[in-house]
Design a protein around this motif. Structure first.
Motif, PDB file in Angstrom:
ATOM      1  N   GLU A 105      -9.288   7.092  20.973  1.00 15.83           N
ATOM      2  CA  GLU A 105      -8.654   7.712  20.073  1.00 15.83           C
ATOM      3  C   GLU A 105      -9.281   9.031  19.180  1.00 15.83           C
ATOM      4  O   GLU A 105      -8.959  10.105  18.648  1.00 15.83           O
ATOM      5  CB  GLU A 105      -7.599   7.235  19.567  1.00 15.83           C
ATOM      6  CG  GLU A 105      -7.116   6.251  19.968  1.00 15.83           C
ATOM      7  CD  GLU A 105      -5.454   7.488  20.914  1.00 15.83           C
ATOM      8  OE1 GLU A 105      -5.610   8.531  20.841  1.00 15.83           O
ATOM      9  OE2 GLU A 105      -4.954   6.726  21.286  1.00 15.83           O
ATOM     10  N   ASP A 131      -0.414   2.391  23.557  1.00 14.71           N
ATOM     11  CA  ASP A 131      -1.338   3.192  24.492  1.00 14.71           C
ATOM     12  C   ASP A 131      -2.816   2.567  23.686  1.00 14.71           C
ATOM     13  O   ASP A 131      -3.464   2.649  22.508  1.00 14.71           O
ATOM     14  CB  ASP A 131      -1.132   4.481  23.344  1.00 14.71           C
ATOM     15  CG  ASP A 131      -2.615   5.343  23.474  1.00 14.71           C
ATOM     16  OD1 ASP A 131      -3.073   5.628  24.260  1.00 14.71           O
ATOM     17  OD2 ASP A 131      -1.921   6.146  23.573  1.00 14.71           O
ATOM     18  N   ASP A 132      -3.721   2.177  23.944  1.00 16.92           N
ATOM     19  CA  ASP A 132      -3.431   1.831  25.583  1.00 16.92           C
ATOM     20  C   ASP A 132      -3.779   0.449  26.160  1.00 16.92           C
ATOM     21  O   ASP A 132      -4.193   0.140  27.518  1.00 16.92           O
ATOM     22  CB  ASP A 132      -4.762   2.788  26.124  1.00 16.92           C
ATOM     23  CG  ASP A 132      -4.793   2.972  27.629  1.00 16.92           C
ATOM     24  OD1 ASP A 132      -3.970   2.693  28.246  1.00 16.92           O
ATOM     25  OD2 ASP A 132      -5.897   2.867  27.854  1.00 16.92           O
ATOM     26  N   ASP A 180      -4.253   5.300  31.197  1.00 15.40           N
ATOM     27  CA  ASP A 180      -3.982   5.854  29.832  1.00 15.40           C
ATOM     28  C   ASP A 180      -2.204   6.403  30.033  1.00 15.40           C
ATOM     29  O   ASP A 180      -1.952   6.272  31.000  1.00 15.40           O
ATOM     30  CB  ASP A 180      -4.580   6.978  29.447  1.00 15.40           C
ATOM     31  CG  ASP A 180      -5.247   7.094  27.859  1.00 15.40           C
ATOM     32  OD1 ASP A 180      -3.981   6.442  27.213  1.00 15.40           O
ATOM     33  OD2 ASP A 180      -6.153   7.657  27.398  1.00 15.40           O
TER      34      ASP A 180
HETATM   35 ZN   LIG Z   1      -4.385   6.401  25.226  1.00 15.43          ZN
END
Ligand SMILES: [Zn+2]
Length: 475
Positions: A305, A274-275, A352
């Motif tokens: 984030e 991620d990501d 995402d």
């Molecule tokens: Zn993410």
């Protein structure tokens, strides 16, 4: 018999079931799938921070004919269809453009993902000695479950600006011969009180201190001898002093390389998917584009984030300014309205990750609306919390177009949302791009153990994300 087969025919025509990628791919496509995932793992191993990711993207883009916007501006080059241009935003965020046949004003096809991942950052005065141990204070970054970060081999990735202005990159703990670092945990025998705490409190933020050394400097006349010994090692190896830490950026991440997961090697376990799974697949997709109809854009941003704030994030004006530069270079006479039109007429896949269905935790996931890893690239109409709060909630007309692009290009895809209603939620960069009037939908790869030190992706979804993003650029 007649009736049953009629019913089955009708059922096939009217009802819809998601497909599993592994069941629809022939052998040659499977080979392509596994090859792509080897490249993906290599990318992950070289891109464990946003800075390293930016560097790797620029390296791969340059090898594929991209030139820097600075060079384009300096040499006053007029962008023409097929021209490949990148912009580097402070070594933490980057954007790639492949100029299309249509004018920019008609809009772009944009895929936006983020390069940052949850981690532990060193504090600005991190080094301290206690009871003959040398420890480093950290401040966690992004949404982590703190208990997952103890008793795990850790590596240090950082950039130091020395007082003479010299910038050095430091990575310790990734090479097999390197030492690694750990945060300790309490033994079960003495953890009676700890085990009675809530999981969120069992390990505290201030408890995430990194074990960094334990040999004292050989001079009994001084105090803090372990600290001095460690500073001496760092100075001999990197030429740095303690004050350099105050302005440095050090990120602590799980040590080691990405690994195949499962006896059938169908999945990948790695830090920071991620990501970076969407970063890699959209990067691959744009590198394969030659002369698109609309200008293709791959946007890789930092700080998603922690709320997309700061000058390297999606909230910054970097991307908008880049579009202004391109319009300025392309048009006889620059006008702000052209920039606004270019942005408002664009289509976006906000790339995402989200939570894939996990049989260990069915209680928080709606099986009918959770994506399954292995069922392909996932379209997410809305995110948000408590009644879609803070969500972009894509328009049906736009969703219909994306659905057709995927279906027309044999992209295995599914719809998904993040967990059961009122179970929590989350957000992406989607709403920020939507502010310009662009059509935006979240579209990415489902993972297991999202935001854990090791996250799991299906190789099938990595492959379908690449195919889906590529088809989006080509439409
Ligand atoms: Zn993410």
């Amino acid at each position: 018999m007649e009736n049953i087969s009629m019913g089955r025919k009708l059922q096939e025509r009217l009802s819809h079931k998601w497909r599993n990628v592994w069941e629809v791919l022939d052998d040659s496509k499977r080979e392509e799938l596994f090859d792509l995932n080897e490249e993906y793992k290599d990318f992950l191993d070289k891109s464990k921070t946003e800075r390293e990711g930016t560097k790797e993207i620029i390296k791969l883009a340059s090898e594929n004919g991209f030139i820097s916007i600075d060079e384009v501006i300096e040499r006053k080059i007029r962008p023409v269809p097929g021209m490949k241009i990148y912009g580097n935003n402070k070594d933490k965020s980057v954007v790639l453009f492949v100029i299309g046949k249509e004018k920019l004003e008609k809009g772009m096809n944009i895929i936006g993902s983020h390069l940052d991942a949850p981690r532990l950052d060193l504090k600005q005065y991190p080094i301290y000695e206690e009871d003959n141990f040398l420890l480093l204070k950290t401040h966690y970054y992004g949404g982590i479950k703190k208990y997952q970060w103890v008793t795990l081999p850790l590596a240090l990735h950082g950039v130091v600006i020395k007082s003479n202005g010299e910038k050095i990159d430091i990575v310790i703990g990734e090479d097999e011969k390197d030492p690694v670092f750990f945060i300790t945990d309490l033994l079960p025998h003495l953890a009676k009180d700890q085990m009675e705490k809530k999981m969120s409190e069992g390990i505290s933020g201030e408890g995430l201190n990194i074990l960094f050394g334990s040999i004292p400097y050989n001079d009994k006349d001084i105090s803090e001898r372990v600290k001095l010994n460690v500073l001496n090692i760092l100075n001999e190896r990197y030429g740095i002093v303690e004050e350099d830490f105050t302005t440095a950026e050090f990120e602590v991440v799980p040590s080691g390389k990405s690994r195949d997961v499962g006896i059938d090697r169908s999945m990948i376990g790695a830090y920071g998917q991620d990501d970076r799974v969407c970063v890699f697949t959209s990067l691959k997709a744009i590198l394969d584009i030659e002369v698109p109809t609309k200008t293709a854009v791959a946007l890789f941003v930092d700080k998603e984030e922690i709320g997309s704030v700061g000058n390297t994030s999606m909230e910054s004006k970097f991307f908008e300014n880049m579009v202004s530069e391109l319009i300025n270079l392309s048009e006889e006479e620059y006008s702000e309205i052209m920039v606004k039109r270019a942005l408002a007429n664009s289509w976006v896949l906000s790339a995402d990750t989200l939570a894939g269905f996990d049989p260990n935790y069915p209680e928080v996931l709606d099986k009918n609306n959770s994506p399954f890893i292995g069922n392909g690239i996932t379209i997410v109409k809305y995110t948000g919390v408590r009644g879609k709060g803070g969500s972009n909630d894509a328009n049906s007309e736009y969703l219909g177009k994306i659905r057709n692009i995927f279906n027309d290009n044999e992209v295995v895809w599914q719809m998904g949302e993040l967990g059961k209603v009122d179970q929590g939620g989350g957000g992406t960069i989607a709403y920020i791009l939507a502010n310009y009037g662009m059509e935006v939908v979240d579209c990415g790869v489902p993972l297991l153990s999202v935001h854990a030190p090791y996250e799991i992706a299906s190789k099938a979804d990595v492959y379908m994300a690449y195919r889906g993003y590529n088809a989006f650029y080509r439409q």
